[in-house]
Design a protein around this motif. Structure first.
Motif, short mmCIF file in Angstrom:
data_model
loop_
_atom_site.label_atom_id
_atom_site.label_comp_id
_atom_site.label_asym_id
_atom_site.label_seq_id
_atom_site.Cartn_x
_atom_site.Cartn_y
_atom_site.Cartn_z
N ARG A 8 3.12 -41.99 16.09
CA ARG A 8 2.55 -41.15 15.15
C ARG A 8 0.87 -41.95 14.76
N GLU A 9 0.73 -43.14 15.15
CA GLU A 9 -0.58 -43.84 14.65
C GLU A 9 -1.55 -43.69 15.76
N TYR A 10 -1.36 -43.14 16.81
CA TYR A 10 -2.66 -42.69 17.81
C TYR A 10 -2.41 -41.23 18.23
N VAL A 11 -3.55 -40.76 18.43
CA VAL A 11 -3.57 -39.50 18.86
C VAL A 11 -4.67 -39.04 19.78
N GLY A 12 -4.38 -37.78 20.38
CA GLY A 12 -5.58 -37.26 21.07
C GLY A 12 -7.00 -36.93 20.61
N HIS A 13 -7.84 -36.44 20.95
CA HIS A 13 -9.11 -36.06 20.32
C HIS A 13 -10.03 -35.37 21.30
N GLY A 14 -11.13 -34.91 20.61
CA GLY A 14 -12.45 -34.37 21.25
C GLY A 14 -12.97 -35.28 22.31
N MET B 36 -14.35 -25.91 23.58
CA MET B 36 -13.79 -27.06 22.93
C MET B 36 -13.24 -27.96 24.20
N VAL B 37 -13.67 -29.19 24.24
CA VAL B 37 -13.07 -30.18 25.36
C VAL B 37 -12.29 -31.08 24.59
N ILE B 38 -11.10 -31.55 24.82
CA ILE B 38 -10.19 -32.18 24.05
C ILE B 38 -9.22 -33.13 25.40
N ALA B 39 -8.82 -34.29 24.72
CA ALA B 39 -8.02 -34.94 25.47
C ALA B 39 -6.64 -34.99 24.81
N VAL B 40 -5.74 -34.65 25.50
CA VAL B 40 -4.32 -34.39 25.26
C VAL B 40 -3.45 -35.49 25.60
N GLU B 41 -2.93 -36.39 24.74
CA GLU B 41 -2.22 -37.73 25.20
C GLU B 41 -0.89 -37.91 24.72
N PRO B 42 0.23 -37.38 24.94
CA PRO B 42 1.38 -37.88 24.45
C PRO B 42 1.69 -39.37 24.82
N MET B 43 2.23 -40.15 23.80
CA MET B 43 2.55 -41.49 23.64
C MET B 43 3.91 -41.34 23.47
N VAL B 44 4.89 -41.76 24.11
CA VAL B 44 6.53 -41.54 23.74
C VAL B 44 7.19 -42.86 23.93
N ASN B 45 8.07 -43.12 22.99
CA ASN B 45 8.99 -44.40 23.00
C ASN B 45 10.41 -43.90 23.39
N ALA B 46 10.93 -44.81 24.17
CA ALA B 46 12.28 -44.48 24.63
C ALA B 46 13.17 -44.71 23.29
N THR C 11 -8.08 -34.79 30.22
CA THR C 11 -9.20 -34.30 29.59
C THR C 11 -9.09 -32.62 29.93
N LEU C 12 -9.38 -31.73 29.03
CA LEU C 12 -9.24 -30.29 29.49
C LEU C 12 -10.37 -29.48 28.64
N VAL C 13 -10.61 -28.35 28.86
CA VAL C 13 -11.52 -27.24 28.32
C VAL C 13 -10.87 -26.02 27.87
N ILE C 14 -11.10 -25.77 26.75
CA ILE C 14 -10.59 -24.43 25.99
C ILE C 14 -11.49 -23.28 26.74
N THR C 15 -10.59 -22.11 27.39
CA THR C 15 -11.50 -21.35 28.15
C THR C 15 -11.21 -19.93 27.68
N ASP C 16 -11.49 -18.72 28.06
CA ASP C 16 -11.03 -17.43 27.78
C ASP C 16 -9.82 -17.18 28.08
N GLY C 17 -8.94 -18.03 28.66
CA GLY C 17 -7.53 -17.77 29.26
C GLY C 17 -7.07 -19.11 29.18
N GLU C 18 -6.32 -19.42 30.24
CA GLU C 18 -5.62 -20.50 30.56
C GLU C 18 -6.71 -21.77 30.30
N PRO C 19 -6.33 -23.06 29.65
CA PRO C 19 -7.10 -24.26 29.55
C PRO C 19 -7.31 -24.85 31.22
N GLU C 20 -8.55 -25.41 31.38
CA GLU C 20 -9.03 -25.93 32.51
C GLU C 20 -8.91 -27.37 32.45
N ILE C 21 -7.98 -27.90 33.20
CA ILE C 21 -7.82 -29.35 33.32
C ILE C 21 -9.00 -30.21 33.87
#
Length: 253
Positions: free
Chosen positions: A164-170, A197-207, A235-245
């Motif tokens: 919870r304490e760390y998240v993705g970001h622009g 919009m350009v964002i970094a999506v970064e799941p951090m997952v614990n066993a 890192t990905l960009v929001i487009t007019d369709g699917e996001p571009e990685i």
């Protein structure tokens, strides 16, 4: 304020992303028993510099290296060193950033060291897939929390926990820009995604449990229960369709 990127800026960010993804892939190829994280860090640093880019992490907030190298129960921000040699059965998260002509690429992946347990493999796979489950909602009209909720739902349905304490970001000219992109939360809240919009999506997952703590070095973040963790990011960009990685994975990530 969320900064929408122009076509010119996105073109520049593609170049930064390509270098960053190649650096991540280089790190992945080096992950074998007997190698130190310090050796991986040096190789990635030298590669990024050879491309005319700057290692974004080096010196950022005082961080001493070019990659974050997080072994087993270390979730993120592990400091590379030349002492610990990777061992068969370890898992290693490598987070890397490269700044090219003023724009940042940011990505991460978790790699197996030799033969790993079935549970560790499943942890890596679920973490990576949770990214792809989330970005199904990285489209105009959806809200940030729609993406966040999809990640959490997928992770928890597989019996793992979301940090919870760390998240993705622009991402843009700075490594951390608005908006924050959590990996948990109720759908239907937060900013709406808009083209540019350009964002970094970064799941951090614990066993195990979601609880974490910061090591005495002030950087490494580890699970409180000592169980392994995994990290995956693009890192990905929001487009007019699917996001571009922008940090396109071509090898070992």
């Amino acid at each position: 304020m969320i900064k929408l990127k122009s076509p010119r800026e996105i073109s520049q960010m593609r170049l930064a992303g390509k270098i960053t993804a190649a650096a991540r892939a280089l790190a992945g190829r080096m992950v074998t028993p007997g190698v130190t994280t310090g050796e991986i860090d040096k190789a990635v640093h030298d590669f990024i510099v050879s491309q005319g880019a700057v290692p974004t992490f080096l010196g950022y907030g005082g961080f001493p290296n070019s990659i974050c190298a997080s072994v087993n129960e270390c979730v993120i921000h592990g400091i590379p060193n030349f002492k610990y040699k990777l061992q068969e059965g370890d898992i290693l998260s490598v987070d890397v950033g490269a700044t090219y002509q003023g724009y940042v690429g940011d990505c991460a992946a978790t790699f197996a060291v030799g033969k790993i347990s079935d549970e560790a493999r499943r942890l890596i796979d679920v973490t990576r897939q949770s990214f792809y489950e989330g970005i199904k909602f990285a489209r105009e009209g959806y809200r940030v929390s729609d993406l966040s909720h999809a990640i959490q739902e997928y992770v928890e349905s597989n019996g793992f926990s979301v940090v919870r304490e760390y998240v993705g970001h622009g991402v843009g000219a700075e490594m951390h820009e608005e908006p924050e992109v959590p990996n948990y939360g109720k759908a239907g809240h937060g900013p709406r995604f808009k083209q540019g919009m350009v964002i970094a999506v970064e799941p951090m997952v614990n066993a195990g449990g979601a609880a974490i703590k910061v090591l005495d070095d002030g950087w490494g973040v580890v699970t409180r229960d000592g169980k392994p963790a995994a990290h995956y990011e693009n890192t990905l960009v929001i487009t007019d369709g699917e996001p571009e990685i922008l940090t396109v994975c071509e090898d070992m990530c």
